[in-house]
Motif scaffolding. Structure first.
Motif, PDB file in Angstrom:
ATOM      1  N   VAL A 154       8.409  -3.444  -0.533  1.00 19.95           N
ATOM      2  CA  VAL A 154       7.669  -2.425  -1.288  1.00 19.95           C
ATOM      3  C   VAL A 154       6.722  -3.087  -2.281  1.00 19.95           C
ATOM      4  N   GLY A 155       7.231  -4.071  -3.023  1.00 20.83           N
ATOM      5  CA  GLY A 155       6.397  -4.749  -4.015  1.00 20.83           C
ATOM      6  C   GLY A 155       5.242  -5.507  -3.396  1.00 20.83           C
ATOM      7  N   ILE A 156       5.500  -6.199  -2.297  1.00 20.51           N
ATOM      8  CA  ILE A 156       4.457  -6.999  -1.650  1.00 20.51           C
ATOM      9  C   ILE A 156       3.370  -6.101  -1.065  1.00 20.51           C
ATOM     10  N   VAL A 157       3.794  -5.063  -0.331  1.00 22.03           N
ATOM     11  CA  VAL A 157       2.804  -4.163   0.289  1.00 22.03           C
ATOM     12  C   VAL A 157       2.003  -3.428  -0.777  1.00 22.03           C
ATOM     13  N   ALA A 158       2.665  -2.979  -1.844  1.00 23.63           N
ATOM     14  CA  ALA A 158       1.957  -2.301  -2.938  1.00 23.63           C
ATOM     15  C   ALA A 158       0.921  -3.225  -3.564  1.00 23.63           C
ATOM     16  N   ALA A 159       1.263  -4.495  -3.699  1.00 20.51           N
ATOM     17  CA  ALA A 159       0.317  -5.465  -4.265  1.00 20.51           C
ATOM     18  C   ALA A 159      -0.894  -5.645  -3.362  1.00 20.51           C
ATOM     19  N   VAL A 160      -0.661  -5.668  -2.054  1.00 21.53           N
ATOM     20  CA  VAL A 160      -1.782  -5.806  -1.110  1.00 21.53           C
ATOM     21  C   VAL A 160      -2.687  -4.573  -1.170  1.00 21.53           C
ATOM     22  N   ILE A 161      -2.082  -3.392  -1.236  1.00 21.45           N
ATOM     23  CA  ILE A 161      -2.880  -2.166  -1.355  1.00 21.45           C
ATOM     24  C   ILE A 161      -3.686  -2.172  -2.652  1.00 21.45           C
ATOM     25  N   ALA A 162      -3.080  -2.644  -3.735  1.00 15.85           N
ATOM     26  CA  ALA A 162      -3.793  -2.736  -5.015  1.00 15.85           C
ATOM     27  C   ALA A 162      -4.968  -3.703  -4.902  1.00 15.85           C
ATOM     28  N   ALA A 163      -4.767  -4.801  -4.156  1.00 16.96           N
ATOM     29  CA  ALA A 163      -5.844  -5.770  -3.970  1.00 16.96           C
ATOM     30  C   ALA A 163      -6.999  -5.159  -3.179  1.00 16.96           C
ATOM     31  N   ILE A 164      -6.667  -4.361  -2.162  1.00 13.56           N
ATOM     32  CA  ILE A 164      -7.700  -3.685  -1.372  1.00 13.56           C
ATOM     33  C   ILE A 164      -8.463  -2.693  -2.244  1.00 13.56           C
ATOM     34  N   THR A 165      -7.730  -1.954  -3.075  1.00 14.55           N
ATOM     35  CA  THR A 165      -8.368  -0.997  -3.990  1.00 14.55           C
ATOM     36  C   THR A 165      -9.319  -1.710  -4.948  1.00 14.55           C
ATOM     37  N   PHE A 166      -8.866  -2.823  -5.487  1.00 13.59           N
ATOM     38  CA  PHE A 166      -9.717  -3.612  -6.383  1.00 13.59           C
ATOM     39  C   PHE A 166     -10.958  -4.117  -5.642  1.00 13.59           C
ATOM     40  N   ALA A 167     -10.755  -4.603  -4.420  1.00 14.42           N
ATOM     41  CA  ALA A 167     -11.884  -5.119  -3.638  1.00 14.42           C
ATOM     42  C   ALA A 167     -12.913  -4.028  -3.356  1.00 14.42           C
ATOM     43  N   HIS A 168     -12.428  -2.814  -3.155  1.00 16.21           N
ATOM     44  CA  HIS A 168     -13.347  -1.698  -2.881  1.00 16.21           C
ATOM     45  C   HIS A 168     -14.165  -1.346  -4.120  1.00 16.21           C
ATOM     46  N   TYR A 169     -13.502  -1.162  -5.244  1.00 16.53           N
ATOM     47  CA  TYR A 169     -14.192  -0.695  -6.443  1.00 16.53           C
ATOM     48  C   TYR A 169     -14.935  -1.800  -7.190  1.00 16.53           C
ATOM     49  N   ALA A 170     -14.385  -3.003  -7.178  1.00 13.59           N
ATOM     50  CA  ALA A 170     -15.001  -4.082  -7.954  1.00 13.59           C
ATOM     51  C   ALA A 170     -15.893  -4.984  -7.106  1.00 13.59           C
ATOM     52  N   LEU A 171     -15.510  -5.190  -5.856  1.00 15.12           N
ATOM     53  CA  LEU A 171     -16.246  -6.114  -4.992  1.00 15.12           C
ATOM     54  C   LEU A 171     -17.031  -5.408  -3.897  1.00 15.12           C
ATOM     55  N   LYS A 172     -17.044  -4.079  -3.927  1.00 17.00           N
ATOM     56  CA  LYS A 172     -17.825  -3.259  -2.993  1.00 17.00           C
ATOM     57  C   LYS A 172     -17.391  -3.432  -1.544  1.00 17.00           C
ATOM     58  N   LEU A 173     -16.078  -3.585  -1.318  1.00 19.61           N
ATOM     59  CA  LEU A 173     -15.567  -3.582   0.041  1.00 19.61           C
ATOM     60  C   LEU A 173     -15.890  -2.241   0.685  1.00 19.61           C
ATOM     61  N   ASN A 174     -16.332  -2.275   1.936  1.00 22.11           N
ATOM     62  CA  ASN A 174     -16.718  -1.064   2.646  1.00 22.11           C
ATOM     63  C   ASN A 174     -15.649   0.014   2.517  1.00 22.11           C
ATOM     64  N   ALA A 175     -16.063   1.229   2.175  1.00 22.39           N
ATOM     65  CA  ALA A 175     -15.118   2.307   1.895  1.00 22.39           C
ATOM     66  C   ALA A 175     -14.291   2.676   3.120  1.00 22.39           C
ATOM     67  N   VAL A 176     -14.928   2.732   4.296  1.00 26.07           N
ATOM     68  CA  VAL A 176     -14.206   3.104   5.506  1.00 26.07           C
ATOM     69  C   VAL A 176     -13.166   2.044   5.856  1.00 26.07           C
ATOM     70  N   LEU A 177     -13.555   0.772   5.758  1.00 14.99           N
ATOM     71  CA  LEU A 177     -12.618  -0.322   6.036  1.00 14.99           C
ATOM     72  C   LEU A 177     -11.461  -0.296   5.041  1.00 14.99           C
ATOM     73  N   ALA A 178     -11.767  -0.112   3.760  1.00 10.51           N
ATOM     74  CA  ALA A 178     -10.728  -0.076   2.735  1.00 10.51           C
ATOM     75  C   ALA A 178      -9.762   1.075   2.980  1.00 10.51           C
ATOM     76  N   PHE A 179     -10.302   2.229   3.373  1.00 10.58           N
ATOM     77  CA  PHE A 179      -9.445   3.387   3.618  1.00 10.58           C
ATOM     78  C   PHE A 179      -8.458   3.109   4.749  1.00 10.58           C
ATOM     79  N   TRP A 180      -8.944   2.613   5.876  1.00 13.70           N
ATOM     80  CA  TRP A 180      -8.059   2.435   7.026  1.00 13.70           C
ATOM     81  C   TRP A 180      -7.070   1.302   6.805  1.00 13.70           C
ATOM     82  N   LEU A 181      -7.460   0.267   6.085  1.00 13.68           N
ATOM     83  CA  LEU A 181      -6.510  -0.798   5.749  1.00 13.68           C
ATOM     84  C   LEU A 181      -5.380  -0.243   4.882  1.00 13.68           C
ATOM     85  N   ALA A 182      -5.753   0.537   3.870  1.00  7.83           N
ATOM     86  CA  ALA A 182      -4.744   1.129   2.999  1.00  7.83           C
ATOM     87  C   ALA A 182      -3.879   2.124   3.762  1.00  7.83           C
ATOM     88  N   TYR A 183      -4.490   2.867   4.669  1.00  6.93           N
ATOM     89  CA  TYR A 183      -3.747   3.867   5.437  1.00  6.93           C
ATOM     90  C   TYR A 183      -2.671   3.195   6.292  1.00  6.93           C
TER      91      TYR A 183
END
Length: 283
Positions: free
Chosen positions: A176-205
């Motif tokens: 739970v902790g590891i996966v949550a951290a990865v999702i948080a990293a994806i969220t950060f990459a989307h908002y701070a590093l402009k990771l593509n929104a569609v890619l970020a969504f499906w990775l998080a999903y």
């Protein structure tokens, strides 16, 4: 009235986007549905003694019925949509379990296989529609791609989560902790590093599947296995109750409904259908 006999189109039926807006409610319910997919499948299979085959047939039949109503709807209906997600989470879990537990296919192989199937689904979806955005699920063809992708994300998340938490011995709560951290990293990459929104969504999903499943296992499994000992019945009841409360809230407030609307003419063009009602009239 129009001037000088100009041609105008008649009022047309409109079809709203068939999926909810991605809000905090969306992610909370998605994780809850994922947890139910894990615990309710175990409840039917083990606790009630239905067996894997009977449980798979029952849940698949229920999913087909609900998807018929989902496809017939011309807008997002919270009750129908989220019931479909709950059922498809169960079916995706059972699909992975059937291969791994009943047929003896290694979890590494099922994880790779479902990843390939998901990639093929996305490739076909893109080739057909030139978009993978969930903000444009306004035709039956796009909706079919959407639900197929959802099914494979659940199956992939189940196999990958089981591989990580059980076969590699990581444990439920560390997962739970590891996966949550990865999702948080994806969220950060989307908002701070402009990771593509569609890619970020499906990775998080995809990642919310092992997250929710690990939460479910951590709550339902006995203490000696590293869980809280609530059992599959108690865990399923708790999460189904929360899902129901949130879905009722969304149905009343409509805070997760998108504003995008496609006219009937636009829909028929996308689906390659000639609509005799959309020829226009002269007044």
């Amino acid at each position: 009235m129009t001037k000088q006999g100009t041609s105008v189109a008649p009022p047309v039926r409109a079809m709203l986007n068939k999926v909810p807006e991605v809000t905090l409610y969306f992610w909370v319910i998605k994780i809850l549905c994922t947890t139910v997919g894990e615990t309710f499948a175990d409840y039917l299979n083990d606790t009630l003694g239905f067996g894997l085959n009977n449980t798979s047939l029952l849940m698949t039949a229920a999913l087909v019925v609900v998807l018929v109503f989902q496809f017939k709807a011309r807008r997002y209906v919270p009750g129908i949509y989220w019931l479909a997600v709950v059922l498809i989470s169960v079916v995706g879990t059972l699909l992975s379990d059937k291969l791994a537990d009943d047929m003896g296919v290694p979890l590494v192989d099922t994880t790779v296989a479902f990843a390939i199937l998901l990639a093929v689904t996305f490739a076909a979806w893109w080739a057909s529609e030139r978009t993978l955005s969930i903000h444009s699920i306004v035709t039956r063809r796009r909706e079919a791609f959407y639900w197929l992708a959802i099914l494979f994300t659940f199956a992939l998340g189940t196999s990958a989560g089981d591989l990580f938490a059980e076969k590699l011995g990581v444990g439920y709560w560390p997962t739970v902790g590891i996966v949550a951290a990865v999702i948080a990293a994806i969220t950060f990459a989307h908002y701070a590093l402009k990771l593509n929104a569609v890619l970020a969504f499906w990775l998080a999903y995809i990642l919310t599947r092992p997250l929710g499943a690990s939460i479910g296992d951590g709550m339902s499994q006995p203490h000696k296995a590293g869980g809280l000992g609530l059992g599959t019945t108690g865990t399923s009841v708790i999460f189904l109750g929360v899902i129901l409360a949130l879905v009722v809230f969304l149905a009343v407030t409509k805070v997760d409904q998108t504003e995008r609307v496609e006219t009937r003419h636009d829909l028929d063009e996308l689906e390659g259908v000639d609509d005799p009602e959309d020829d226009g009239v002269r007044v």
